[in-house]
Design a protein around this motif. Structure first.
Motif, PDB file in Angstrom:
ATOM      1  N   ARG A   1     -10.410  46.618  61.560  1.00  0.00           N
ATOM      2  CA  ARG A   1     -10.938  47.782  61.755  1.00  0.00           C
ATOM      3  C   ARG A   1     -10.456  48.262  63.246  1.00  0.00           C
ATOM      4  N   GLU A   2     -10.296  47.420  64.155  1.00  0.00           N
ATOM      5  CA  GLU A   2      -9.494  47.857  65.416  1.00  0.00           C
ATOM      6  C   GLU A   2      -8.199  48.411  65.238  1.00  0.00           C
TER       7      GLU A   2
ATOM      8  N   LYS B   1      -4.661  35.024  68.626  1.00  0.00           N
ATOM      9  CA  LYS B   1      -3.841  35.838  69.429  1.00  0.00           C
ATOM     10  C   LYS B   1      -3.548  37.085  68.937  1.00  0.00           C
ATOM     11  N   MET B   2      -3.446  37.346  67.508  1.00  0.00           N
ATOM     12  CA  MET B   2      -3.420  38.561  67.195  1.00  0.00           C
ATOM     13  C   MET B   2      -4.387  39.587  67.320  1.00  0.00           C
ATOM     14  N   TYR B   3      -5.436  38.877  67.385  1.00  0.00           N
ATOM     15  CA  TYR B   3      -6.746  39.647  67.465  1.00  0.00           C
ATOM     16  C   TYR B   3      -6.977  40.044  69.085  1.00  0.00           C
ATOM     17  N   ASN B   4      -6.698  39.260  69.993  1.00  0.00           N
ATOM     18  CA  ASN B   4      -6.170  39.516  71.415  1.00  0.00           C
ATOM     19  C   ASN B   4      -5.483  40.787  71.517  1.00  0.00           C
ATOM     20  N   LEU B   5      -4.257  40.811  70.850  1.00  0.00           N
ATOM     21  CA  LEU B   5      -3.324  41.910  70.900  1.00  0.00           C
ATOM     22  C   LEU B   5      -3.755  43.117  70.446  1.00  0.00           C
ATOM     23  N   VAL B   6      -4.587  43.300  69.378  1.00  0.00           N
ATOM     24  CA  VAL B   6      -5.161  44.568  68.840  1.00  0.00           C
ATOM     25  C   VAL B   6      -5.970  44.820  69.810  1.00  0.00           C
ATOM     26  N   VAL B   7      -7.308  44.028  70.480  1.00  0.00           N
ATOM     27  CA  VAL B   7      -8.051  44.506  71.309  1.00  0.00           C
ATOM     28  C   VAL B   7      -7.459  45.038  72.641  1.00  0.00           C
ATOM     29  N   GLN B   8      -6.155  44.497  73.231  1.00  0.00           N
ATOM     30  CA  GLN B   8      -5.756  44.786  74.218  1.00  0.00           C
ATOM     31  C   GLN B   8      -5.028  46.488  73.871  1.00  0.00           C
ATOM     32  N   GLN B   9      -4.510  46.356  72.684  1.00  0.00           N
ATOM     33  CA  GLN B   9      -3.999  47.948  72.468  1.00  0.00           C
ATOM     34  C   GLN B   9      -5.337  49.003  72.393  1.00  0.00           C
TER      35      GLN B   9
ATOM     36  N   PRO C   1     -16.865  57.608  59.840  1.00  0.00           N
ATOM     37  CA  PRO C   1     -16.156  58.389  58.704  1.00  0.00           C
ATOM     38  C   PRO C   1     -14.751  58.894  59.243  1.00  0.00           C
ATOM     39  N   GLN C   2     -14.508  58.810  60.603  1.00  0.00           N
ATOM     40  CA  GLN C   2     -13.137  59.298  60.881  1.00  0.00           C
ATOM     41  C   GLN C   2     -12.052  58.845  60.134  1.00  0.00           C
ATOM     42  N   PHE C   3     -12.170  57.582  59.763  1.00  0.00           N
ATOM     43  CA  PHE C   3     -11.088  57.095  59.127  1.00  0.00           C
ATOM     44  C   PHE C   3     -11.572  56.418  57.520  1.00  0.00           C
ATOM     45  N   GLN C   4     -12.494  57.089  56.954  1.00  0.00           N
ATOM     46  CA  GLN C   4     -13.063  56.766  55.596  1.00  0.00           C
ATOM     47  C   GLN C   4     -13.602  55.812  55.570  1.00  0.00           C
ATOM     48  N   HIS C   5     -14.349  55.262  56.500  1.00  0.00           N
ATOM     49  CA  HIS C   5     -15.231  53.807  56.631  1.00  0.00           C
ATOM     50  C   HIS C   5     -16.432  53.970  55.956  1.00  0.00           C
ATOM     51  N   SER C   6     -16.548  53.119  54.838  1.00  0.00           N
ATOM     52  CA  SER C   6     -17.919  53.378  53.934  1.00  0.00           C
ATOM     53  C   SER C   6     -18.129  51.864  53.512  1.00  0.00           C
ATOM     54  N   TYR C   7     -19.408  51.797  52.892  1.00  0.00           N
ATOM     55  CA  TYR C   7     -19.631  50.786  52.089  1.00  0.00           C
ATOM     56  C   TYR C   7     -19.085  50.750  50.923  1.00  0.00           C
TER      57      TYR C   7
END
Length: 240
Positions: A184-185, A68-76, A234-240
């Protein structure tokens, strides 16, 4: 006592209280009803929403809450569709990675179906492609620093001066992927809000943090047009 605790007094914690509280009252009621039916206790603590009861039933309630929380994030995320395109962010991250063995075998399956398959077959690891292997091996060798050997508690008594990659396997766990994808969403949505003037910056670049020794080395050494860089933002410092 240990068996009693792990079987009947098992507990999990949902730490993302902010998004949990954003769920509608109807969804909250469905969660409470399921918890009551399964004899699972829900309580709010300083660490988050605590779910306590028999292990399998706790997991059922936990998966319902996560779904349910994931569905909320996807909807946002759908509400900020235009700005996401402008920022170069993906439009849909609700499905498993297309390169996963499970996706290639079963197609674009639901999370519930993926978990059903996962629970039946157990831990699923699969060899990476030769191209992925070469990129990962190159990245490991490029970021290896022999002068760090022996430093820190985890490296105590180590004295070797070189490293060699012997094997690379990918773990394809739908549950871990959904947790990662949900977070990530949330960062994607935070980035959209920030560019719309409705929120703070998602995060500070690592090299700008106090005490930092510079940028993340994996980000500096990754092949910019390679396979590993396709899902890195990299827009939000996403890296390995």
């Amino acid at each position: 006592m240990k068996e009693l605790r792990t079987t009947f007094l098992w507990h999990e914690t949902v730490k993302d209280v902010e998004n949990f509280q954003k769920l509608s009252s109807d969804i909250h009621q469905r969660i409470r009803s399921k918890a009551k039916k399964k004899d699972v206790l829900l309580s709010m603590t300083d660490k988050g929403l605590r779910i306590c009861g028999q292990k399998d039933k706790v997991r059922e309630v936990q998966l319902l809450i996560r779904d349910k929380m994931y569905n909320l994030v996807v909807q946002q995320s759908k509400q900020g569709r235009g700005k996401r395109q402008e920022l170069g962010l993906p439009m849909n991250t609700d499905s498993l990675p297309a390169y996963w063995k499970m996706s290639q075998k079963y197609g674009n399956i639901t999370y519930e179906k993926a978990m059903e398959i996962w629970n039946k077959q157990g831990v699923c690891t699969t060899p990476v492609t030769p191209e992925e292997y070469a990129e990962i091996e190159k990245l490991v060798m490029a970021t290896w620093q022999c002068d760090k050997v022996g430093h820190g508690r985890d490296a105590r008594d180590l004295t070797h001066k070189a490293v060699k990659v012997l094997n690379i396997q990918r773990l394809e766990n739908p549950e871990l992927w959904r947790l990662y994808s949900q977070k990530r969403e949330m960062l994607f949505n935070g980035l959209v809000d920030h560019h719309n003037g409705a929120g703070p910056a998602v995060c500070t670049p690592v090299e700008n943090l106090s005490g930092s020794r510079g940028p993340v080395q994996t980000s500096e050494n990754i092949e910019k047009t390679g396979l590993l860089n396709q899902d890195v933002y990299p827009q939000f410092q996403h890296s390995y």
